[in-house]
Design an enzyme around this catalytic site. Sequence first.
Site, PDB file in Angstrom:
ATOM      1  N   ARG A   1     -46.200 -62.684  51.226  1.00 17.88           N
ATOM      2  CA  ARG A   1     -45.545 -62.265  52.468  1.00 17.88           C
ATOM      3  C   ARG A   1     -46.456 -62.616  53.634  1.00 17.88           C
ATOM      4  O   ARG A   1     -47.691 -62.573  53.507  1.00 17.88           O
ATOM      5  CB  ARG A   1     -45.336 -60.743  52.479  1.00 17.88           C
ATOM      6  CG  ARG A   1     -44.153 -60.264  51.665  1.00 17.88           C
ATOM      7  CD  ARG A   1     -42.825 -60.611  52.326  1.00 17.88           C
ATOM      8  NE  ARG A   1     -41.692 -60.159  51.547  1.00 17.88           N
ATOM      9  CZ  ARG A   1     -41.119 -60.836  50.549  1.00 17.88           C
ATOM     10  NH1 ARG A   1     -41.578 -62.021  50.202  1.00 17.88           N
ATOM     11  NH2 ARG A   1     -40.090 -60.339  49.900  1.00 17.88           N
TER      12      ARG A   1
ATOM     13  N   LEU B   1     -52.436 -60.907  40.454  1.00 15.67           N
ATOM     14  CA  LEU B   1     -52.186 -61.604  39.181  1.00 15.67           C
ATOM     15  C   LEU B   1     -51.032 -60.924  38.441  1.00 15.67           C
ATOM     16  O   LEU B   1     -51.168 -60.513  37.301  1.00 15.67           O
ATOM     17  CB  LEU B   1     -53.459 -61.659  38.325  1.00 15.67           C
ATOM     18  CG  LEU B   1     -53.513 -62.818  37.356  1.00 15.67           C
ATOM     19  CD1 LEU B   1     -53.748 -64.133  38.083  1.00 15.67           C
ATOM     20  CD2 LEU B   1     -54.604 -62.619  36.320  1.00 15.67           C
TER      21      LEU B   1
ATOM     22  N   HIS C   1     -39.893 -70.218  53.848  1.00 21.22           N
ATOM     23  CA  HIS C   1     -39.681 -69.155  52.843  1.00 21.22           C
ATOM     24  C   HIS C   1     -38.710 -69.625  51.745  1.00 21.22           C
ATOM     25  O   HIS C   1     -37.631 -69.069  51.581  1.00 21.22           O
ATOM     26  CB  HIS C   1     -39.147 -67.881  53.532  1.00 21.22           C
ATOM     27  CG  HIS C   1     -39.422 -66.639  52.720  1.00 21.22           C
ATOM     28  ND1 HIS C   1     -39.654 -65.412  53.276  1.00 21.22           N
ATOM     29  CD2 HIS C   1     -39.483 -66.433  51.377  1.00 21.22           C
ATOM     30  CE1 HIS C   1     -39.847 -64.509  52.334  1.00 21.22           C
ATOM     31  NE2 HIS C   1     -39.747 -65.109  51.163  1.00 21.22           N
TER      32      HIS C   1
ATOM     33  N   ARG D   1     -54.699 -55.381  41.717  1.00 20.54           N
ATOM     34  CA  ARG D   1     -54.870 -53.931  41.876  1.00 20.54           C
ATOM     35  C   ARG D   1     -55.852 -53.399  40.840  1.00 20.54           C
ATOM     36  O   ARG D   1     -56.651 -52.530  41.109  1.00 20.54           O
ATOM     37  CB  ARG D   1     -53.517 -53.220  41.728  1.00 20.54           C
ATOM     38  CG  ARG D   1     -52.610 -53.432  42.937  1.00 20.54           C
ATOM     39  CD  ARG D   1     -51.381 -52.580  42.867  1.00 20.54           C
ATOM     40  NE  ARG D   1     -50.359 -53.208  42.017  1.00 20.54           N
ATOM     41  CZ  ARG D   1     -49.067 -52.888  42.042  1.00 20.54           C
ATOM     42  NH1 ARG D   1     -48.644 -51.950  42.849  1.00 20.54           N
ATOM     43  NH2 ARG D   1     -48.199 -53.488  41.248  1.00 20.54           N
TER      44      ARG D   1
ATOM     45  N   SER E   1     -46.649 -61.438  37.686  1.00 20.93           N
ATOM     46  CA  SER E   1     -45.963 -62.503  36.950  1.00 20.93           C
ATOM     47  C   SER E   1     -46.081 -63.846  37.671  1.00 20.93           C
ATOM     48  O   SER E   1     -46.221 -64.889  37.032  1.00 20.93           O
ATOM     49  CB  SER E   1     -44.497 -62.130  36.694  1.00 20.93           C
ATOM     50  OG  SER E   1     -43.925 -61.568  37.830  1.00 20.93           O
ATOM     51  N   ILE E   2     -46.050 -63.832  39.011  1.00 23.11           N
ATOM     52  CA  ILE E   2     -46.162 -65.105  39.751  1.00 23.11           C
ATOM     53  C   ILE E   2     -47.602 -65.622  39.704  1.00 23.11           C
ATOM     54  O   ILE E   2     -47.859 -66.773  39.336  1.00 23.11           O
ATOM     55  CB  ILE E   2     -45.677 -64.925  41.210  1.00 23.11           C
ATOM     56  CG1 ILE E   2     -44.183 -64.559  41.217  1.00 23.11           C
ATOM     57  CG2 ILE E   2     -45.931 -66.199  42.027  1.00 23.11           C
ATOM     58  CD1 ILE E   2     -43.613 -64.175  42.572  1.00 23.11           C
TER      59      ILE E   2
ATOM     60  N   GLU F   1     -40.851 -63.986  60.568  1.00 21.55           N
ATOM     61  CA  GLU F   1     -39.870 -65.030  60.225  1.00 21.55           C
ATOM     62  C   GLU F   1     -38.561 -64.801  60.966  1.00 21.55           C
ATOM     63  O   GLU F   1     -38.164 -63.640  61.129  1.00 21.55           O
ATOM     64  CB  GLU F   1     -39.632 -65.012  58.707  1.00 21.55           C
ATOM     65  CG  GLU F   1     -40.873 -65.401  57.946  1.00 21.55           C
ATOM     66  CD  GLU F   1     -40.712 -65.268  56.433  1.00 21.55           C
ATOM     67  OE1 GLU F   1     -39.591 -65.005  55.961  1.00 21.55           O
ATOM     68  OE2 GLU F   1     -41.716 -65.422  55.735  1.00 21.55           O
TER      69      GLU F   1
ATOM     70  N   VAL G   1     -47.592 -67.582  49.199  1.00 22.02           N
ATOM     71  CA  VAL G   1     -46.189 -67.496  48.759  1.00 22.02           C
ATOM     72  C   VAL G   1     -45.792 -66.028  48.597  1.00 22.02           C
ATOM     73  O   VAL G   1     -44.788 -65.717  47.961  1.00 22.02           O
ATOM     74  CB  VAL G   1     -45.926 -68.273  47.436  1.00 22.02           C
ATOM     75  CG1 VAL G   1     -46.082 -69.767  47.627  1.00 22.02           C
ATOM     76  CG2 VAL G   1     -46.814 -67.759  46.302  1.00 22.02           C
TER      77      VAL G   1
HETATM   78  O1  GLV Z   1     -39.901 -63.909  48.887  1.00 22.34           O
HETATM   79  C1  GLV Z   1     -39.011 -63.722  48.131  1.00 22.34           C
HETATM   80  C2  GLV Z   1     -38.781 -62.515  47.411  1.00 22.34           C
HETATM   81  O2  GLV Z   1     -39.534 -61.552  47.601  1.00 22.34           O
HETATM   82  O3  GLV Z   1     -37.818 -62.464  46.626  1.00 22.34           O
END
Ligand code: GLV
Length: 344
Positions: A261, A181, A308, A204, A183-184, A290, A259
């Site tokens: 890794r 949790l 990605h 965390r 900023s994204i 990837e 979204v």
């Molecule tokens: O996945 C994209 C980034 O970490 O900027």
Amino acid sequence: MERNNANPQDLPMAVEANQEGLQSNEDLHLVLVLRLPSFNLPLNDILRPHFHLLDPADSPEPAYSFLSNHAQSVRALICVGYTPVTAETLNLLPSLELIVASSAGVDHIDIQECRRRGIIMTNASTAFAEDAADYAVALLINVWRRISAADRFLRAGLWPVKGDYPLASKLRGKRVGIVGLGSIGFKVSKRLEAFGCSIAYNSRMEKPSVPFPYYANVLDLAAHSDALVLCCSLTEQTRHIINKDVMTALGKKGVIINVGRGGLIDEKELVQFLLRGDIGGAGLDVFENEPDVPRELFELDNVVLSPHRAISTPESFEAVYQLIFTNLKAFFSNKPLQSVYQIE
Ligand SMILES: O=CC(=O)O
């Protein structure tokens, strides 16, 4: 103004002509740019009027000797994209105090070595947060409502032949567990709350200012969720945080959105769970190796695949350039930095 020790005449880089209004390189703070040749952003052009940029990629000299010859006095480094910054690289930069990462994830940087050396790091997750959050929600809706699969059905001419596309699943009322949790993740939570989902999270640490239930481990979060949305960093602690046990706890209807890794998920297990129908679906923007994506996933209509792209819009890149500029300016004038990455 502080001077750098390197002699600009010796630097094999395109030195900006001293146009009207621009300072000469000698008056500017020295900043090292590390980028793989594949990362060709307009960043250097934007920063060059304000900083004296050292970019080994502009030089015919091998990177190792470039760094040992020219970067001894460098205090600040911009790490572009996913360019690796290893302990070996850091050994060549004895004066380094700051790494400004242009990415949200920093798993390409040896963060433990940075911590050992007292190097501060900033990342770009705040600049990318809105776009990444929009994309995570879009993947989730797409998986539950089967939008991409329905699109393929229509384009294949199957509507007149097979009749209505099968019903999919509703978003409102679903329990969504957010892993990470920051900023994204926080922006994902606000968006999904507005869609009528109930939110819980694992992070965390528990965040006292956040109203959502906190689960200290992902297994418990999975057991109480209809979907998990992965937004956390990839670290030694989070590698394969989504394993067999977590997928089993999430259950046959459970959905995973990633979204963050690829390495957050045990991808081989995920493929098996999906093939057996032991999990309900997945929306994946990132993968373990990837750009290789397991072929088995291509056949599955309950899986949405994306190369990605969650964070990337022209606007988010503009915001990143601004953030990098702001952080470098702040660093050289002893002002507080933005988006500091907390190394555990
Ligand atoms: O996945 C994209 C980034 O970490 O900027």
